[in-house]
Every structure is written in structure tokens, then in C-alpha cells.
Design a protein around this motif. Structure first.
Motif, PDB file in Angstrom:
ATOM      1  N   PRO A  40       0.813  -1.225   0.000  1.00 52.63           N
ATOM      2  CA  PRO A  40       0.000   0.000   0.000  1.00 52.63           C
ATOM      3  C   PRO A  40       0.848   1.277   0.000  1.00 52.63           C
ATOM      4  O   PRO A  40       0.439   2.289  -0.583  1.00 52.63           O
ATOM      5  N   SER A  41       2.025   1.236   0.602  1.00 53.09           N
ATOM      6  CA  SER A  41       2.906   2.412   0.580  1.00 53.09           C
ATOM      7  C   SER A  41       3.430   2.671  -0.828  1.00 53.09           C
ATOM      8  O   SER A  41       3.501   3.830  -1.269  1.00 53.09           O
ATOM      9  N   GLN A  91      -6.986   5.119 -12.687  1.00 54.11           N
ATOM     10  CA  GLN A  91      -8.028   4.097 -12.526  1.00 54.11           C
ATOM     11  C   GLN A  91      -7.424   2.793 -12.013  1.00 54.11           C
ATOM     12  O   GLN A  91      -7.971   2.161 -11.104  1.00 54.11           O
ATOM     13  N   LYS A  92      -6.300   2.391 -12.580  1.00 54.23           N
ATOM     14  CA  LYS A  92      -5.621   1.168 -12.116  1.00 54.23           C
ATOM     15  C   LYS A  92      -5.229   1.307 -10.645  1.00 54.23           C
ATOM     16  O   LYS A  92      -5.339   0.349  -9.872  1.00 54.23           O
ATOM     17  N   LEU A  93      -4.768   2.486 -10.252  1.00 54.74           N
ATOM     18  CA  LEU A  93      -4.393   2.706  -8.854  1.00 54.74           C
ATOM     19  C   LEU A  93      -5.589   2.572  -7.928  1.00 54.74           C
ATOM     20  O   LEU A  93      -5.487   1.968  -6.851  1.00 54.74           O
ATOM     21  N   LEU A  94      -6.723   3.116  -8.329  1.00 57.26           N
ATOM     22  CA  LEU A  94      -7.926   2.979  -7.506  1.00 57.26           C
ATOM     23  C   LEU A  94      -8.352   1.517  -7.415  1.00 57.26           C
ATOM     24  O   LEU A  94      -8.804   1.054  -6.351  1.00 57.26           O
ATOM     25  N   ARG A  95      -8.184   0.775  -8.489  1.00 61.09           N
ATOM     26  CA  ARG A  95      -8.473  -0.666  -8.452  1.00 61.09           C
ATOM     27  C   ARG A  95      -7.538  -1.379  -7.486  1.00 61.09           C
ATOM     28  O   ARG A  95      -7.974  -2.212  -6.685  1.00 61.09           O
ATOM     29  N   VAL A  96      -6.240  -1.062  -7.558  1.00 55.82           N
ATOM     30  CA  VAL A  96      -5.270  -1.698  -6.663  1.00 55.82           C
ATOM     31  C   VAL A  96      -5.599  -1.367  -5.210  1.00 55.82           C
ATOM     32  O   VAL A  96      -5.573  -2.250  -4.344  1.00 55.82           O
ATOM     33  N   LYS A  97      -5.927  -0.112  -4.943  1.00 57.54           N
ATOM     34  CA  LYS A  97      -6.283   0.271  -3.570  1.00 57.54           C
ATOM     35  C   LYS A  97      -7.480  -0.538  -3.077  1.00 57.54           C
ATOM     36  O   LYS A  97      -7.509  -0.975  -1.926  1.00 57.54           O
ATOM     37  N   GLN A  98      -8.472  -0.728  -3.937  1.00 56.51           N
ATOM     38  CA  GLN A  98      -9.649  -1.509  -3.544  1.00 56.51           C
ATOM     39  C   GLN A  98      -9.271  -2.966  -3.284  1.00 56.51           C
ATOM     40  O   GLN A  98      -9.719  -3.564  -2.308  1.00 56.51           O
ATOM     41  N   ASN A 143      -9.463  -5.070   0.179  1.00 55.35           N
ATOM     42  CA  ASN A 143     -10.116  -6.386   0.240  1.00 55.35           C
ATOM     43  C   ASN A 143      -9.126  -7.486   0.603  1.00 55.35           C
ATOM     44  O   ASN A 143      -9.396  -8.662   0.383  1.00 55.35           O
ATOM     45  N   LYS A 144      -7.974  -7.098   1.123  1.00 56.91           N
ATOM     46  CA  LYS A 144      -6.920  -8.033   1.544  1.00 56.91           C
ATOM     47  C   LYS A 144      -6.446  -8.932   0.402  1.00 56.91           C
ATOM     48  O   LYS A 144      -6.157 -10.107   0.587  1.00 56.91           O
ATOM     49  N   SER A 186     -12.881 -11.541  -7.011  1.00 62.53           N
ATOM     50  CA  SER A 186     -13.732 -12.662  -7.406  1.00 62.53           C
ATOM     51  C   SER A 186     -13.634 -12.943  -8.905  1.00 62.53           C
ATOM     52  O   SER A 186     -13.659 -14.092  -9.325  1.00 62.53           O
ATOM     53  N   VAL A 187     -13.524 -11.897  -9.717  1.00 65.00           N
ATOM     54  CA  VAL A 187     -13.449 -12.105 -11.167  1.00 65.00           C
ATOM     55  C   VAL A 187     -12.362 -11.257 -11.829  1.00 65.00           C
ATOM     56  O   VAL A 187     -12.157 -11.372 -13.037  1.00 65.00           O
ATOM     57  N   SER A 188     -11.688 -10.438 -11.073  1.00 67.45           N
ATOM     58  CA  SER A 188     -10.740  -9.488 -11.648  1.00 67.45           C
ATOM     59  C   SER A 188      -9.306  -9.972 -11.540  1.00 67.45           C
ATOM     60  O   SER A 188      -8.982 -10.810 -10.702  1.00 67.45           O
ATOM     61  N   GLU A 189      -8.457  -9.373 -12.370  1.00 69.52           N
ATOM     62  CA  GLU A 189      -7.022  -9.665 -12.297  1.00 69.52           C
ATOM     63  C   GLU A 189      -6.473  -9.128 -10.982  1.00 69.52           C
ATOM     64  O   GLU A 189      -7.080  -8.269 -10.344  1.00 69.52           O
ATOM     65  N   GLY A 190      -5.335  -9.631 -10.592  1.00 68.41           N
ATOM     66  CA  GLY A 190      -4.735  -9.225  -9.330  1.00 68.41           C
ATOM     67  C   GLY A 190      -3.931  -7.949  -9.435  1.00 68.41           C
ATOM     68  O   GLY A 190      -3.852  -7.325 -10.501  1.00 68.41           O
ATOM     69  N   VAL A 191      -3.298  -7.576  -8.323  1.00 71.05           N
ATOM     70  CA  VAL A 191      -2.536  -6.328  -8.303  1.00 71.05           C
ATOM     71  C   VAL A 191      -1.335  -6.386  -9.242  1.00 71.05           C
ATOM     72  O   VAL A 191      -0.956  -5.368  -9.813  1.00 71.05           O
ATOM     73  N   ASP A 192      -0.744  -7.561  -9.422  1.00 70.54           N
ATOM     74  CA  ASP A 192       0.431  -7.653 -10.284  1.00 70.54           C
ATOM     75  C   ASP A 192       0.112  -7.205 -11.710  1.00 70.54           C
ATOM     76  O   ASP A 192       0.870  -6.427 -12.308  1.00 70.54           O
ATOM     77  N   ALA A 193      -1.008  -7.653 -12.257  1.00 68.70           N
ATOM     78  CA  ALA A 193      -1.393  -7.260 -13.612  1.00 68.70           C
ATOM     79  C   ALA A 193      -1.660  -5.754 -13.694  1.00 68.70           C
ATOM     80  O   ALA A 193      -1.336  -5.110 -14.703  1.00 68.70           O
TER      81      ALA A 193
END
Length: 178
Positions: free
Chosen positions: A36-37, A137-144, A148-149, A153-160
Motif C-alpha cells: 500500500p505504501s 483508474q488502475k491505482l484505484l483498483r489496486v487500492k480496492q 479487500n486483503k 472474485s473475477v478481476s485480475e490481481g494487483v500484479d497485472a
């Protein structure tokens, strides 16, 4: 078709050289940063780019280019952290860090080449401001996902998402160089 691979490599070489120089100055102090940092550091860079794109007055004499380089390097650091985990103390030599950097840069470029083939180099017709928005947008997705630890459920992970941010930032650098 333009030489995307060569242009991409040229931009990544600039980023790698800066990463290597900073390793010389600071060592691998970044290894203590939790994901997160790192995400927040990338967010700060992307927000600054957006501000530079929208504001007429600049109070700090830096341009978008240096911020896109920062996004690339912090994203690759995040990919390394995903692989190795967070360290309690700096634990990588410059040589080890560069090897990991190059490994993740190569994987990210391979992803770009596959997507670039499928999308027909659509990024070439995009504005730098749109690439900035996609990074945000990708950053907001990663933050979410982080909130969510790490579960999706259906999305790619933080690495992608980190890889996509690298690729969008490289595309922006190519546009800014043109």
C-alpha cells in the motif's frame, strides 16, 4: 508499423539507469515498503501528472516525464515486493535488485507485446492525459484490492495492474518524446 519494441526498450533503459543510480545513493531501503505504501507513492506521482496537465502554473520545475519514470520504477519495485515479500531491512545488493528489475521489466514488456498485438497499437492514438487517467483508474483498483486483503472474485490481481501501469507510463513517455 512503428518500432514499438525499440521505443519501449529505450524508455525502459532510461528508467533502469535511474533505478540503478538511486540504488547507488540509497541502497535497497525501498524493500521495507509495504505494497500500500508503494501504491500510494505511485498515486502521488499520477496525481501530480494530472495536476501538471490541468494547471497552467507550475511551482516546481519538474515535468510529466520524470513522474512517469517514477511510476514505472515504483511499479517494478511493487512487483519485486510481490515476489519477495517485504523486508525488515534493506537486503538486496544493486546487482540483485537490477536482476529482479530486469526480470519484471521483461515480463511486463511481454505482456505489452501480447496486448499491443491484440489491440492494434491503439495507444498510439491516445492522448497522454488519457493514459494518465488509466493509470489513476488502475491505482484505484489496486487500492480496492488491497482494502479487500488481496481478494478478487473475477478481476485480475494487483500484479497485472502494476504491469499495466508500467506499460501505460512507457506509452506516455514515448508520446512525450515524439
Amino acid at each position: 508499423m512503428q518500432n514499438t519494441s525499440g521505443q519501449y526498450d529505450a524508455m525502459m533503459e532510461i528508467c533502469r539507469e535511474l533505478f540503478q543510480k538511486k540504488m547507488g545513493d540509497y541502497g535497497s531501503a525501498w524493500r521495507i515498503l509495504r505494497l500500500p505504501s508503494l501504491t500510494d507513492q505511485i498515486f502521488i506521482k499520477a496525481q501530480r501528472i494530472r495536476g501538471l496537465q490541468e494547471n497552467k502554473v507550475r511551482k516546481v520545475d519538474e515535468d510529466e516525464r520524470s513522474e512517469f519514470i517514477g511510476i514505472i520504477n515504483y511499479s517494478i519495485m511493487a512487483l519485486i515486493q510481490l515476489e519477495k515479500g517485504v523486508a525488515e531491512q534493506p537486503d538486496l545488493s544493486t546487482k540483485e535488485a537490477i536482476q529482479l528489475y530486469e526480470k519484471h521489466a521483461a515480463a511486463t514488456k511481454a505482456l505489452m507485446e501480447n496486448k499491443n498485438h491484440d489491440y492494434g497499437e491503439a495507444w498510439r492514438d491516445m492522448r497522454v492525459s488519457s493514459l494518465t487517467d488509466l493509470i489513476l483508474q488502475k491505482l484505484l483498483r489496486v487500492k480496492q484490492i488491497e482494502n479487500n486483503k488481496g481478494k478478487t472474485s473475477v478481476s485480475e490481481g494487483v500484479d497485472a495492474n502494476y504491469q499495466d501501469m508500467v506499460n501505460y507510463a512507457v506509452f506516455a513517455l514515448i508520446h512525450l518524446k515524439s
